[in-house]
Write a protein that holds these residues in place. Structure first.
Motif, PDB file in Angstrom:
ATOM      1  N   PHE A   1       0.821  -1.211   0.000  1.00 57.77           N
ATOM      2  CA  PHE A   1       0.000   0.000   0.000  1.00 57.77           C
ATOM      3  C   PHE A   1       0.852   1.256   0.000  1.00 57.77           C
ATOM      4  N   GLY A   2       1.880   1.286   0.842  1.00 55.58           N
ATOM      5  CA  GLY A   2       2.779   2.440   0.850  1.00 55.58           C
ATOM      6  C   GLY A   2       2.582   3.398   2.005  1.00 55.58           C
ATOM      7  N   GLN A   3       1.736   3.023   2.986  1.00 50.94           N
ATOM      8  CA  GLN A   3       1.572   3.824   4.190  1.00 50.94           C
ATOM      9  C   GLN A   3       1.580   2.909   5.409  1.00 50.94           C
ATOM     10  N   ILE A   4       2.054   3.445   6.524  1.00 49.13           N
ATOM     11  CA  ILE A   4       1.956   2.739   7.797  1.00 49.13           C
ATOM     12  C   ILE A   4       0.533   2.905   8.311  1.00 49.13           C
ATOM     13  N   LEU A   5      -0.136   1.808   8.618  1.00 50.20           N
ATOM     14  CA  LEU A   5      -1.524   1.865   9.051  1.00 50.20           C
ATOM     15  C   LEU A   5      -1.615   1.909  10.567  1.00 50.20           C
ATOM     16  N   PRO A   6      -2.432   2.805  11.122  1.00 48.48           N
ATOM     17  CA  PRO A   6      -2.572   2.887  12.574  1.00 48.48           C
ATOM     18  C   PRO A   6      -3.386   1.717  13.120  1.00 48.48           C
ATOM     19  N   ARG A   7      -3.275   1.485  14.401  1.00 50.45           N
ATOM     20  CA  ARG A   7      -3.978   0.386  15.052  1.00 50.45           C
ATOM     21  C   ARG A   7      -5.478   0.458  14.828  1.00 50.45           C
ATOM     22  N   GLU A   8      -6.039   1.683  14.819  1.00 56.72           N
ATOM     23  CA  GLU A   8      -7.480   1.836  14.641  1.00 56.72           C
ATOM     24  C   GLU A   8      -7.946   1.280  13.299  1.00 56.72           C
ATOM     25  N   VAL A   9      -7.113   1.407  12.276  1.00 56.23           N
ATOM     26  CA  VAL A   9      -7.440   0.864  10.957  1.00 56.23           C
ATOM     27  C   VAL A   9      -7.242  -0.644  10.947  1.00 56.23           C
ATOM     28  N   LEU A  10      -6.125  -1.108  11.492  1.00 60.81           N
ATOM     29  CA  LEU A  10      -5.818  -2.541  11.472  1.00 60.81           C
ATOM     30  C   LEU A  10      -6.885  -3.363  12.178  1.00 60.81           C
ATOM     31  N   GLU A  11      -7.451  -2.820  13.222  1.00 62.36           N
ATOM     32  CA  GLU A  11      -8.405  -3.574  14.028  1.00 62.36           C
ATOM     33  C   GLU A  11      -9.858  -3.328  13.634  1.00 62.36           C
TER      34      GLU A  11
END
Length: 308
Positions: free
Chosen positions: A87-97
């Motif tokens: 994807f090319g971005q670091i995903l925050p925990r709120e998105v991952l979960e």
């Protein structure tokens, strides 16, 4: 399953296409924003955005997935799972979960080896004989999550980053389609990554692309193939009008001796610090890629020529 998909380059498209063909519902495809591409540097959509739009899939191109509005929009999709591929971005925990079952990444290496941005290129440049693709549950750490499924791919002596990319993309597409039913059914075993053997695949920097003929021929050959087709390892070819930049796109190591950078025959065998490399495919500045035989018909390079 109802999926959110996050990816940007061609590698990601192969996976998205497979998910669509397998009958999964893509609630939304996320990609990096359009960027300047080509000679005119006009803004163009990423390969994933272009594919999604062609197939009637909703697309979002956020500058940052940390934007609270984007997080809320992602959560509102009601996805069963998120599939993330380059994807090319670091995903925050709120998105991952946010998805019901979690978020899953397809990474093109055998973790924990080659975590990070350029695993395909680094595997070739390091001389690895085997690599692969893995389905990993995403955590906030860089490619540190537990692995659910693996497919291995051998690296051949004439593989480039381009040819290996295509095989790994195909393997990734097959692997995620085969693994999703187990994830949905709660039958996918998650294996923590080993603490030993961790390496990082740093992003390829432009300054790495210039060839140093004084290096051992094995290293030069790996570098040429690892940086092909992009950005392309390069050297300077002397001409009557001055030095011209030439990209080396394919090569093979040979056991021969000579002063580093010296052309040893009339078929582009170039001496290195140890051994030599035969250039098999090249691209002169401003021209298209050519096999060595075609290139030499238009621009012969005599034995004894010293390459820069």
């Amino acid at each position: 399953m109802r999926l959110a998909f996050l990816g940007t380059p061609d590698f990601s498209v192969a996976v998205l296409k497979a998910l669509v063909e397998a009958g999964h519902e893509i609630a939304c495809a996320y990609s990096q924003p359009p960027a300047p591409r080509g000679r005119g540097q006009a803004l163009r959509p990423s390969p994933v955005q272009a594919f999604a739009e062609e197939h009637g899939i909703a697309v979002r191109t956020p500058a940052s997935m940390r934007d609270p509005a984007e997080v809320e929009g992602f959560r509102a999709l009601g996805a069963d799972a998120a599939v993330v591929v380059a994807f090319g971005q670091i995903l925050p925990r709120e998105v991952l979960e946010a998805p019901r079952l979690g978020s899953f990444n397809l990474h093109a290496s055998l973790l924990p080896r080659w975590r990070g941005a350029a695993p395909i290129q680094r595997a070739i440049m390091a001389g690895d004989e085997v690599t692969g693709v893995e389905v990993m549950r995403m955590t906030e750490g860089l490619d540190e999550g537990p692995v659910l499924a693996t497919a291995t791919v051998r690296i051949g002596p004439l593989d480039t980053a381009g040819t290996l990319h295509d095989r790994l993309a195909g393997a990734a597409a097959e692997l995620i389609v085969a693994t999703l039913p187990a994830i949905e059914g709660g039958a996918a075993a998650e294996t923590p990554q080993a603490d030993d053997g961790v390496t990082y695949a740093k992003k390829i920097r432009p300054k790495e692309a210039r060839l140093n003929w004084a290096k051992p021929g094995v290293e030069v050959d790996r570098k040429i193939r690892g940086l092909s087709p992009f950005p392309g390892a390069w050297f300077q070819l002397p001409t009557d009008k001055g030095p011209v930049r030439v990209k080396a796109l394919l090569s093979a190591f040979e056991d021969a001796d000579g002063a580093p950078g010296t052309v040893l025959d009339d078929r582009l065998l170039v001496a290195c610090g140890e051994g030599a490399v035969r250039l098999l495919r090249v691209q002169r500045e401003g021209k298209g890629p050519q096999d060595a035989e075609t290139f030499l018909r238009g621009a012969p390079v005599a034995a004894g020529t010293q390459l820069g």
